[in-house]
Design an enzyme around this catalytic site. Structure first.
Site, mmCIF file in Angstrom:
data_model
loop_
_atom_site.group_PDB
_atom_site.id
_atom_site.type_symbol
_atom_site.label_atom_id
_atom_site.label_comp_id
_atom_site.label_asym_id
_atom_site.label_seq_id
_atom_site.Cartn_x
_atom_site.Cartn_y
_atom_site.Cartn_z
ATOM 1 N N GLY A 143 0.832 -1.193 0.000
ATOM 2 C CA GLY A 143 0.000 0.000 0.000
ATOM 3 C C GLY A 143 0.865 1.240 0.000
ATOM 4 O O GLY A 143 1.789 1.371 -0.798
ATOM 5 N N ASP A 144 0.575 2.166 0.913
ATOM 6 C CA ASP A 144 1.373 3.395 1.019
ATOM 7 C C ASP A 144 2.224 3.386 2.283
ATOM 8 O O ASP A 144 2.554 4.446 2.828
ATOM 9 C CB ASP A 144 0.455 4.624 0.991
ATOM 10 C CG ASP A 144 -0.545 4.631 2.149
ATOM 11 O OD1 ASP A 144 -0.688 3.590 2.827
ATOM 12 O OD2 ASP A 144 -1.176 5.679 2.379
ATOM 13 N N GLU A 145 2.604 2.196 2.750
ATOM 14 C CA GLU A 145 3.424 2.053 3.955
ATOM 15 C C GLU A 145 4.857 1.647 3.585
ATOM 16 O O GLU A 145 5.068 0.722 2.800
ATOM 17 C CB GLU A 145 2.824 1.005 4.897
ATOM 18 C CG GLU A 145 1.470 1.412 5.461
ATOM 19 C CD GLU A 145 0.902 0.362 6.386
ATOM 20 O OE1 GLU A 145 0.066 0.711 7.237
ATOM 21 O OE2 GLU A 145 1.309 -0.817 6.278
#
Length: 226
Positions: A143-145
């Site tokens: 994801g955006d991690e």
């Protein structure tokens, strides 16, 4: 009779010589063919070994690197972090383990679509790599991690400069599919060996600090206090 015998000897000798030469030529020819076949077989073996090595490298990269951003992925994280901890112990330096989450990415992804979201992730990953040093690591968890492993830190002032540079680069507008997109990042940080926890706990501590930074208003970093 003697004259016949003497005249026949040269003929026999020539015949024997021709036979010996023919055998020698045949032997050399067979030897050449054998050597050629041997070297061809050896070349095929080397080519097959090289193909297997390349295939194994491709499989390793596929397993340990994110296909979208080309960054190391979650499977690489433990190994990279353990090596960085070992280097920090030898050099007596500080090691910063950072958990980074992109602020506003979900809204962009929902509004512009997954393709634009993927392009934004690729661009953000490029800026993260630009913000850190060659000895540091940027890992995409999914994801955006992301996780940042920043080694060779001499003091917290140096760390502050690196983190503020990261925030500044990520908060600058992105041009994605012809549109200006603005996001930011929230970063949680824990410092080894001040925080001398196990690897999984170090990541959990950085994660918890990241949520503190996000609750503070985002576009910020927060240091975990052991």
């Amino acid at each position: 009779m003697e004259t016949y015998k003497n005249s026949a000897d040269p003929l026999l000798n020539n015949l024997r010589l021709n036979i010996m030469l023919s055998v020698l030529i045949l032997f050399l020819g067979l030897s050449g063919v054998t050597l050629m076949l041997f070297y061809r077989a050896k070349q095929r073996t080397q080519e097959e070994e090289l193909r297997l090595i390349n295939s194994n490298e491709v499989l390793h990269d596929a397993a340990h690197f994110d296909t979208l951003t080309k960054l190391p992925n979650r499977l690489s994280l433990d190994g990279l972090l353990e090596r960085a901890k070992a280097v920090a112990r030898v050099d007596s330096d500080l090691l910063a383990i950072c958990f980074l989450d992109l602020d506003g990415f979900k809204e962009v992804n929902d509004r512009m679509g997954h393709l634009s979201g993927d392009n934004l992730l690729i661009a953000a990953a490029g800026r993260m790599k630009k913000a850190v040093r060659d000895s540091d690591s940027v890992i995409r968890l999914g994801g955006d991690e992301f996780v940042l492993i920043l080694g060779g830190i001499k003091n917290e002032t140096q760390l502050k400069i690196l983190l503020n540079r990261m925030l500044s680069l990520l908060s600058a507008p992105f041009m994605i599919d012809g549109r200006n997109i603005s996001i930011s990042a929230s970063i949680g940080v824990t410092i080894y060996p001040k925080d001398n926890a196990a690897t999984t706990d170090l990541l959990a501590h950085a994660d918890s600090a990241m949520y503190v930074a996000k609750n503070r208003g985002k576009n910020a970093w927060e240091l975990y206090a052991p």
